[in-house]
Design a protein around this motif. Structure first.
Motif, short mmCIF file in Angstrom:
data_model
loop_
_atom_site.label_atom_id
_atom_site.label_comp_id
_atom_site.label_asym_id
_atom_site.label_seq_id
_atom_site.Cartn_x
_atom_site.Cartn_y
_atom_site.Cartn_z
N VAL A 173 0.93 -1.13 0.06
CA VAL A 173 0.00 0.21 0.02
C VAL A 173 0.89 1.39 -0.02
CG1 VAL A 173 -1.84 1.28 1.18
CG2 VAL A 173 -1.84 -1.29 1.01
N VAL A 174 0.66 2.27 -1.08
CA VAL A 174 1.29 3.54 -0.96
C VAL A 174 0.27 4.59 -0.48
CG1 VAL A 174 2.58 5.05 -2.42
CG2 VAL A 174 2.50 2.69 -2.98
N PHE A 175 0.53 5.04 0.91
CA PHE A 175 -0.19 6.00 1.39
C PHE A 175 -0.29 7.21 0.90
CE2 PHE A 175 0.41 2.26 3.93
CZ PHE A 175 -0.74 1.99 4.65
N THR A 176 -0.67 7.51 -0.45
CA THR A 176 -0.49 8.92 -0.86
C THR A 176 -2.09 9.37 -1.09
OG1 THR A 176 -0.35 7.72 -3.11
CG2 THR A 176 1.49 8.84 -2.14
N GLU A 177 -2.42 10.41 -1.56
CA GLU A 177 -3.53 10.74 -2.10
C GLU A 177 -3.55 10.85 -3.61
OE1 GLU A 177 -7.17 12.79 -2.77
OE2 GLU A 177 -6.70 11.53 -1.01
N PRO A 178 -4.42 9.68 -4.06
CA PRO A 178 -5.18 8.79 -3.39
C PRO A 178 -4.26 7.50 -3.31
CG PRO A 178 -5.16 8.49 -5.77
CD PRO A 178 -4.45 9.61 -5.56
N GLU A 179 -4.82 6.78 -2.23
CA GLU A 179 -4.06 5.68 -1.95
C GLU A 179 -3.79 4.59 -3.18
OE1 GLU A 179 -5.13 4.80 2.78
OE2 GLU A 179 -5.97 3.76 1.43
N ILE A 180 -2.80 4.08 -2.95
CA ILE A 180 -2.60 2.89 -4.07
C ILE A 180 -2.21 1.84 -3.56
CG2 ILE A 180 -1.13 2.07 -6.06
CD1 ILE A 180 -2.48 4.96 -6.45
N ALA A 181 -2.94 0.38 -3.94
CA ALA A 181 -2.61 -0.80 -3.27
C ALA A 181 -2.44 -1.62 -4.46
CB ALA A 181 -3.89 -1.19 -2.50
N ALA A 182 -1.66 -2.59 -4.38
CA ALA A 182 -1.38 -3.47 -5.54
C ALA A 182 -0.69 -4.75 -4.74
CB ALA A 182 -0.25 -3.23 -6.35
N TYR A 233 -15.20 11.19 -6.18
CA TYR A 233 -14.13 9.93 -5.98
C TYR A 233 -13.75 9.88 -7.12
CZ TYR A 233 -12.42 5.62 -4.27
OH TYR A 233 -11.48 4.50 -3.73
N ARG A 234 -12.23 9.62 -7.42
CA ARG A 234 -11.53 9.13 -8.50
C ARG A 234 -10.72 8.08 -8.11
NH1 ARG A 234 -8.03 13.06 -11.18
NH2 ARG A 234 -7.75 11.34 -12.68
N GLY A 239 -7.13 4.78 -5.44
CA GLY A 239 -8.36 5.63 -4.77
C GLY A 239 -8.38 5.84 -3.41
N PRO A 240 -8.93 6.63 -3.02
CA PRO A 240 -9.30 7.05 -1.66
C PRO A 240 -9.65 5.83 -0.64
CG PRO A 240 -10.00 9.01 -2.62
CD PRO A 240 -9.76 7.90 -3.64
N GLY A 241 -8.94 5.42 0.51
CA GLY A 241 -9.39 4.36 1.45
C GLY A 241 -9.37 2.94 0.52
N VAL A 242 -8.67 2.69 -0.53
CA VAL A 242 -8.40 1.39 -1.05
C VAL A 242 -7.54 0.39 -0.68
CG1 VAL A 242 -9.04 2.12 -3.48
CG2 VAL A 242 -6.74 2.02 -2.92
N GLY A 243 -6.56 0.92 0.52
CA GLY A 243 -5.81 -0.09 1.20
C GLY A 243 -6.46 -1.01 1.97
N GLU A 244 -7.67 -0.91 2.35
CA GLU A 244 -8.53 -2.02 2.97
C GLU A 244 -8.88 -3.01 2.11
OE1 GLU A 244 -8.12 -2.22 6.10
OE2 GLU A 244 -7.29 -0.50 6.54
N LEU A 245 -8.81 -2.57 0.64
CA LEU A 245 -9.52 -3.65 -0.34
C LEU A 245 -8.51 -4.76 -0.52
CD1 LEU A 245 -10.94 -1.35 -3.13
CD2 LEU A 245 -11.99 -2.97 -1.55
#
Length: 480
Positions: free
Chosen positions: A368-377, A412-413, A434-440
């Motif tokens: 997870v990259v904790f930027t605005e927006p978050e990136i999770a891969a 939301y983008r 996107g915002p909040g995607v780390g929890e996905l």
């Protein structure tokens, strides 16, 4: 104990960060006497100069970005962040750089601690130079585990000593916010610190040799982060790098930069976020036939290759398999189990996804990259699939179309992408931006490691209205 300065243990661990702590915890739990050697703070880079302090700096910035778009809240969050409060919170999350709590944990777990610089001194031998000048000789009956991690790797700029650039350590631990911050780099540290310091009031200029940001991830991830940084007021200088850098006017003077495109820039501080190097320079690798200063190659049990016998292990960042704290702790759990099994004469489970095999390092590394927006891969990216000749079906969905995303914030983008193996019909890669995607991300990691087919995933019903409903939309989009 043979002499006053010679001690014998079943296991000697060099490095008391999260990785070393987890190796030691596993071996002690298996009944093996274990000592851990550390020259700095117990708890390591993550606790004091990386994961914990950086996320403490970023959380207020990300929360304000969301709140500023929510009706009824936006006027309340229009002002600047309380910098002193943010830095104080960061200090608390870093335990004020005091490791007493970690030392107590080691004692409670039954792990011995030796403070000082440890280095190999031949097979199963570790010599420690302690802060008070004592020299201890530690002998390992079964294993030595090297868990020394990495340090910042600086580019070959002239005059680094007088330039005094920031590394990630200075960026996460600084007690002040510079008015102008220049950052060299396009990776995770660069974009996270650009996000944090721009929100805290710095005028950030991010300089990147690459044409975009986060170039090891799906292209849309870096594009969204770049757009957000620009919108926040940061300046991005892409496709360029630093040619010369000098600090003028004394130790606290301005940093003057000349870029490769000929332009000039003045900043109060320069952060070099240009990669990591292994902490193996003075580790005694040459005494066991390995190259000093290099990464330590291992097999999938984290046993060092190129060393006679199954006694030397390299766990965490130092083996370069996956430079992430959570992945290092995963490796530590496996390495600890391997050491215990060998000590007890038990066979190893080396099957794919077996108890003593690090399969996830190759197939399912979450980040997870904790930027605005978050990136999770996690898993493969499209570029990796193409480069390795692996056939995949690419499925995209715009997260902002979800009711749950609009509830999160009306503007939301974001984009979701999954890669599906068309023959096995399993997910092999996923990226969410996107915002909040780390929890996905953990759901994607479970899907990949469990090798769940898309047909079975139809039965995993996401709740409405949440962002996790993106899984349903991705399945509806897929026509494989």
């Amino acid at each position: 104990m043979t002499t006053e300065n010679t001690r014998t243990y079943d296991v000697v661990v060099i490095g008391a960060g999260p990785v070393g702590e987890n190796v030691a915890d596993r071996t002690v739990a298996a009944g093996l006497s274990t000592v851990i050697v550390e020259s700095e703070l117990i708890g390591g880079e993550c606790s004091y100069w990386a994961c914990e302090p950086s996320k403490a700096l970023l959380r207020p910035a990300l929360l304000r970005a969301d709140a500023a778009k929510v009706p009824g809240l936006n006027p309340a969050v229009a002002g600047p962040l309380d910098t002193a409060a943010v830095l104080a919170h960061r200090d608390r999350m870093s335990a004020d750089w005091n490791d007493d709590g970690q030392v107590d944990w080691l004692k409670g777990a039954g792990i011995d601690l030796v403070r000082g610089h440890g280095r190999l001194d031949g097979p199963r031998q570790v010599t420690v130079h302690t802060p008070d000048g004592e020299v201890l000789h530690l002998r390992a009956v079964h294993a030595v585990a090297v868990c020394t991690g990495t340090r910042a790797a600086f580019p070959p700029l002239p005059g680094l000593d007088t330039l005094r650039p920031w590394s990630s350590r200075e960026a996460t631990a600084s007690q002040r916010v510079p008015g102008r911050l220049a950052i060299l780099g396009a990776g995770v540290v660069a974009v996270e610190m650009a996000t944090a310091y721009q929100a805290l009031g710095s005028q950030v200029t991010l300089i990147a040799r690459e044409p975009g940001l986060l170039t090891r991830m799906e292209p849309f991830a870096g594009e969204l982060v770049a757009d957000s940084l620009r919108a926040a007021g940061a300046e991005l200088r892409l496709n360029t790098t630093i040619s010369t850098a000098t600090r003028e006017g004394g130790p606290d003077g301005e940093v003057h930069l000349t870029l490769s495109d000929g332009s000039r820039l003045v900043a109060d501080e320069l952060l070099l976020a240009t990669g990591r190097a292994p902490r193996t320079d003075d580790l005694g690798l040459d005494t066991v036939g390995l190259t000093p200063g290099g990464w330590i190659a291992t097999d999938d049990s984290f046993t060092a290759t190129g060393v006679s016998g199954d006694w030397l292990y390299a766990v965490g960042d130092v083996n370069r398999r996956a430079l992430l704290t959570h992945q290092g702790k995963y490796q530590a759990r496996i390495a600890g189990a391997v050491i215990a099994a060998r000590a007890q004469g038990e066979p190893l489970d080396t099957a794919r996804w077996g108890r003593h095999t690090a399969t996830a390092d190759l197939e399912a590394v979450p980040q997870v990259v904790f930027t605005e927006p978050e990136i999770a891969a996690v898993g493969l990216t499209t570029e990796e699939a193409e480069r390795t000749g692996r056939r995949v079906d690419v499925v995209d969905y715009e997260i902002g179309l979800l009711a749950g995303a609009l509830q999160h914030r009306p503007d939301y983008r974001g984009t979701a992408r999954v890669l599906i193996d068309p023959e096995r019909r399993t997910v092999v890669g996923a990226t969410f931006a996107g915002p909040g995607v780390g929890e996905l991300l953990h759901s994607a990691t479970v899907a990949i490691t469990s090798e769940v087919t898309v047909d079975r995933l139809w039965h995993a019903v996401p709740p409405f209205p949440t962002i996790s409903e993106v899984w349903l939309r991705l399945l509806e989009t897929y026509r494989g």
